[in-house]
Design an enzyme around this catalytic site. Structure first.
Site, mmCIF file in Angstrom:
data_model
loop_
_atom_site.group_PDB
_atom_site.id
_atom_site.type_symbol
_atom_site.label_atom_id
_atom_site.label_comp_id
_atom_site.label_asym_id
_atom_site.label_seq_id
_atom_site.Cartn_x
_atom_site.Cartn_y
_atom_site.Cartn_z
ATOM 1 N N HIS A 89 0.837 -1.108 -0.173
ATOM 2 C CA HIS A 89 0.119 -0.047 0.001
ATOM 3 C C HIS A 89 0.782 1.326 -0.015
ATOM 4 O O HIS A 89 1.951 1.018 0.060
ATOM 5 C CB HIS A 89 -0.764 0.381 1.248
ATOM 6 C CG HIS A 89 -1.273 1.758 1.895
ATOM 7 N ND1 HIS A 89 -1.798 1.900 0.504
ATOM 8 C CD2 HIS A 89 -1.394 2.145 2.602
ATOM 9 C CE1 HIS A 89 -2.813 3.089 1.273
ATOM 10 N NE2 HIS A 89 -1.698 2.707 2.110
ATOM 11 N N TYR A 110 -3.058 -0.022 -23.290
ATOM 12 C CA TYR A 110 -3.582 -1.613 -22.559
ATOM 13 C C TYR A 110 -2.609 -2.007 -21.410
ATOM 14 O O TYR A 110 -2.952 -3.032 -21.396
ATOM 15 C CB TYR A 110 -2.258 -2.289 -24.220
ATOM 16 C CG TYR A 110 -1.141 -2.150 -24.150
ATOM 17 C CD1 TYR A 110 -0.670 -3.321 -23.486
ATOM 18 C CD2 TYR A 110 -0.503 -1.634 -24.932
ATOM 19 C CE1 TYR A 110 0.871 -3.499 -23.365
ATOM 20 C CE2 TYR A 110 0.918 -1.554 -24.822
ATOM 21 C CZ TYR A 110 1.276 -2.372 -24.176
ATOM 22 O OH TYR A 110 2.797 -2.653 -24.265
ATOM 23 N N HIS A 152 -6.922 8.650 -0.436
ATOM 24 C CA HIS A 152 -6.106 8.010 -0.338
ATOM 25 C C HIS A 152 -4.594 7.544 -0.545
ATOM 26 O O HIS A 152 -3.790 8.424 -0.540
ATOM 27 C CB HIS A 152 -6.432 6.971 0.534
ATOM 28 C CG HIS A 152 -6.099 6.175 1.677
ATOM 29 N ND1 HIS A 152 -6.284 5.430 2.049
ATOM 30 C CD2 HIS A 152 -4.722 5.877 2.255
ATOM 31 C CE1 HIS A 152 -5.402 4.827 3.081
ATOM 32 N NE2 HIS A 152 -4.106 5.013 2.694
HETATM 33 ZN ZN LIG Z 1 -2.587 5.180 3.906
#
Ligand SMILES: [Zn+2]
Length: 209
Positions: A89, A110, A152
């Site tokens: 993340h 693509y 975020h």
């Molecule tokens: Zn975060």
């Protein structure tokens, strides 16, 4: 695959400018749950002993620091996705900018297929660290290896850490190209579903996706 590999990828992510203000986290599936980076410690200072092991309910099996505040979406994704062995993340700048408009990235190029489908979805907004965000993330990742999180950042997953990191970098690259097109006032031509099916089949052949 170990705590050292997690630290190496986390530091690469940080060096790439994808983790401003110590944001982001990296995890790796284990037999009992998953290894994950701690919260609050700069990536450059991480030692293997700082990496925690959690079970899928968030119980700490190993480690003394606090786990990343986003452990819930890591746990939920590992439960929902047997194909995910590593999850990254980050708040990479251009993909995060796009997430603030709550826009999915369509198949304007693509290479969108690297994330497993004909678009990269943007999950609805929920407060960071919540189970609600985890539910949104799992849904946006259905059939995909990456998604944006509204207002975020980004989640990328893969069969291993290097695949997840490759996808995270490509998502940032694609987000940048898409923003450049929009900023230039150009209207991207979106590839058809049929063409994206051909691209996805070729990616599967090359073992790239
Ligand atoms: Zn975060």
């Amino acid at each position: 695959m170990s705590a050292r590999d997690i630290i190496a990828i986390a530091q690469e992510m940080d060096a790439a400018g994808f983790a401003p203000s110590k944001s982001g986290n990296v995890s790796l599936r284990t037999a009992q749950g998953f290894l994950i980076t701690p919260t609050g410690k700069p990536y450059v200072q991480l030692k293997p002993a700082d990496i925690l092991e959690l079970d899928h309910d968030g119980r700490v099996l190993r480690g003394k620091l606090q786990p990343s505040s986003e452990w819930r979406f890591h746990a939920s994704i590992y439960r929902a996705r047997p194909d995910a062995n590593a999850i990254l993340h980050n708040h990479s700048p251009r993909a995060t900018a796009l997430s603030c408009a709550r826009k999915s990235i369509p198949a304007f190029h693509y290479m969108i297929a690297i994330a497993g489908g004909a678009d990269i979805r943007c999950a609805p907004y929920a407060t960071f660290g919540t189970q609600e965000l985890a539910l949104h993330a799992v849904k946006a990742l259905d059939g995909r290896k990456a998604c944006l999180l509204a207002n975020h950042g980004v989640i990328a997953l893969g069969a291993d850490l290097m695949s997840a990191w490759t996808i995270a970098r490509e998502v940032e690259n694609l987000a940048g190209q898409y923003l450049d097109l929009l900023a230039a006032g150009l209207k991207p031509v979106i590839l058809s579903q049929a063409e994206m099916r051909r691209v996805l089949a070729k990616f599967a052949d090359y073992g790239r996706a």
